[in-house]
Write an enzyme that holds these catalytic residues in place. Sequence first.
Site, mmCIF file in Angstrom:
data_model
loop_
_atom_site.group_PDB
_atom_site.id
_atom_site.type_symbol
_atom_site.label_atom_id
_atom_site.label_comp_id
_atom_site.label_asym_id
_atom_site.label_seq_id
_atom_site.Cartn_x
_atom_site.Cartn_y
_atom_site.Cartn_z
ATOM 1 N N ASP A 1 1.241 -1.536 0.223
ATOM 2 C CA ASP A 1 -0.125 -0.114 0.221
ATOM 3 C C ASP A 1 0.332 1.034 -0.172
ATOM 4 O OD1 ASP A 1 -2.884 0.169 0.103
ATOM 5 O OD2 ASP A 1 -1.758 2.163 1.185
ATOM 6 N N ALA B 1 1.797 0.640 -5.892
ATOM 7 C CA ALA B 1 1.535 -0.370 -6.820
ATOM 8 C C ALA B 1 2.004 -0.583 -8.235
ATOM 9 C CB ALA B 1 -0.094 -0.472 -6.766
ATOM 10 N N ASP C 1 -7.534 -5.139 -5.092
ATOM 11 C CA ASP C 1 -8.150 -4.061 -4.592
ATOM 12 C C ASP C 1 -7.798 -1.783 -4.926
ATOM 13 O OD1 ASP C 1 -10.137 -2.587 -3.306
ATOM 14 O OD2 ASP C 1 -10.297 -3.364 -1.241
ATOM 15 N N CYS D 1 -13.996 -0.355 -7.950
ATOM 16 C CA CYS D 1 -15.150 0.360 -6.739
ATOM 17 C C CYS D 1 -15.598 1.854 -7.756
ATOM 18 C CB CYS D 1 -14.464 1.406 -5.644
ATOM 19 S SG CYS D 1 -12.835 1.914 -5.438
#
Length: 531
Positions: free
Chosen positions: A384, A415, A435, A475
């Site tokens: 992260d 990432a 994610d 998302c």
Amino acid sequence: MEIHPGIPWYRRVFGRDGISQARTMGGTFCAAPDRSRSSLSVERAPSPASLRAFRFSAGHTTLKSRMKTEKRSTPGSKTPTAAKPAKSAASTMKSKAPHRHAEPARPESAGRRRSESEPGGAVQGAVIGRRAAERLQRGHLWAYASDIESLRIDDPENPPALLQVADNRGLLLGTALYSPASQIALRLISREAIGEPEWLDLLSQRLTAAIDRRQQFLSPETDACRLCFSEADALPGLVIDKYGSLIVVQRLARGLMTPGVQERLVSVLRSQLAPSAILERPDPRIRELEGLPAPGVEPLWQTSRQKNANSFRVQFHLNGLKLHYDANAGQKTGAFLDQRLNYVAARDWARQLGTTGRALDVCCYQGGFALHLAQVCQSVTGIDASRASLEVAEENLEANRERLSAQVDWLAGDAFAVLRDWSDAGERYDTIVLDPPAFAKTHRAVEGALRGYKELNLRALKMLRPGGLLVTCSCSHHVSPADFEAAVASAAADTHRRVRLLERRGAAPDHPVVLNLPETEYLKCLVLEVE
């Protein structure tokens, strides 16, 4: 026909049938001087076009004088020299009816935004265009600032929280929360004309119902969930999450920022859940878009025994794991509760496929996927960009040591850069979870977002062993499920990997999807087996 002063700009008592009946009779309704709802008269109207010309800002002008003025102001029109005899309603409608596929003629003033200072009736309200009205009639709850054709507000410096909304024929559509600084200017809360007392009663009823629907998801193993999901629970702009004994509230619409709403929220939450504290958690980006003030530092409510510096840091349970939440830090309102069941699915599929060797959790935040995979895998690495998030992930790891069998490591880094370096170096994993945060927060960002999703998935596919498990998520609401799957398929083609779809998943059921509100469906999760 005289429009009597003080008469509202819509006649909700008639409804569509009343308006249709008036047109059939060749007349239009007007109120008698005593303003009695039941005392109605019918007067002759020149044509249905005059009904469309009627607006709540007409004030004391008559329809006949308005039509004459508009006719004189039309470019190229000739001033009539003599009055013509009135035609019958049937002949007028026949001669003036527009082509069925053409836009009906409107007066010149209908296409512009009226000044709030124009004279008119006492009711404050907004008239929206045809397309916006049809969208609301199909079940949506939003009207944008660009949809508003005319607006009446008595005091523009202090706009009301609630506005009544009508279409450009004057038919009532309902009552909405009004946000003057937002692109989403109107959020419908009722299909009727209501005031603040009725709205607060609706708020109590709907919030109580939303909490009741979530009771089935709460248990000693899981004592955190989303209690209210904005439009999906018919409470636009209101998001409420529960983390153990702490409740976190977000009010994301200006119409919710009233003392009455705050008092009612606290009352319902206390009676239904008995929390230790109720805290308002700001979303800086949305508050800037909505033109909202920052909330106070004090909680909306807390028990006397919780009044200390650590009262907003709690431990909660999710799928049997102990997790920490600090209300003074973190993204959104806290942990990603919408992934709750996807955490379990990733763990169970890894166990079922036997991909329980090395696991990689990319954009791991506070370790949701990583800790669930650590229950079945031999080693797990979480990546992260936020060191603060990884510190919380480490605390969560320590709190669950007795339940985890894997060696878990955390890496702070970008990432894209990490996956590029590791894939080029030949690293191999049995299970990979992607994610990332929302790449597309607007429609204009979709193209770049799809490139980002393809790049991440391409690198992950290069690192997966044959038979490996890939759980990839998006998302971004603006990225459709079809476009997201196409990006993953393109990455699979470029890496010459055959990818089998095991499951399409979405958000947990405490984030319900309403079919009339496509914005409520935003989370996409693909479970894939990679050959």
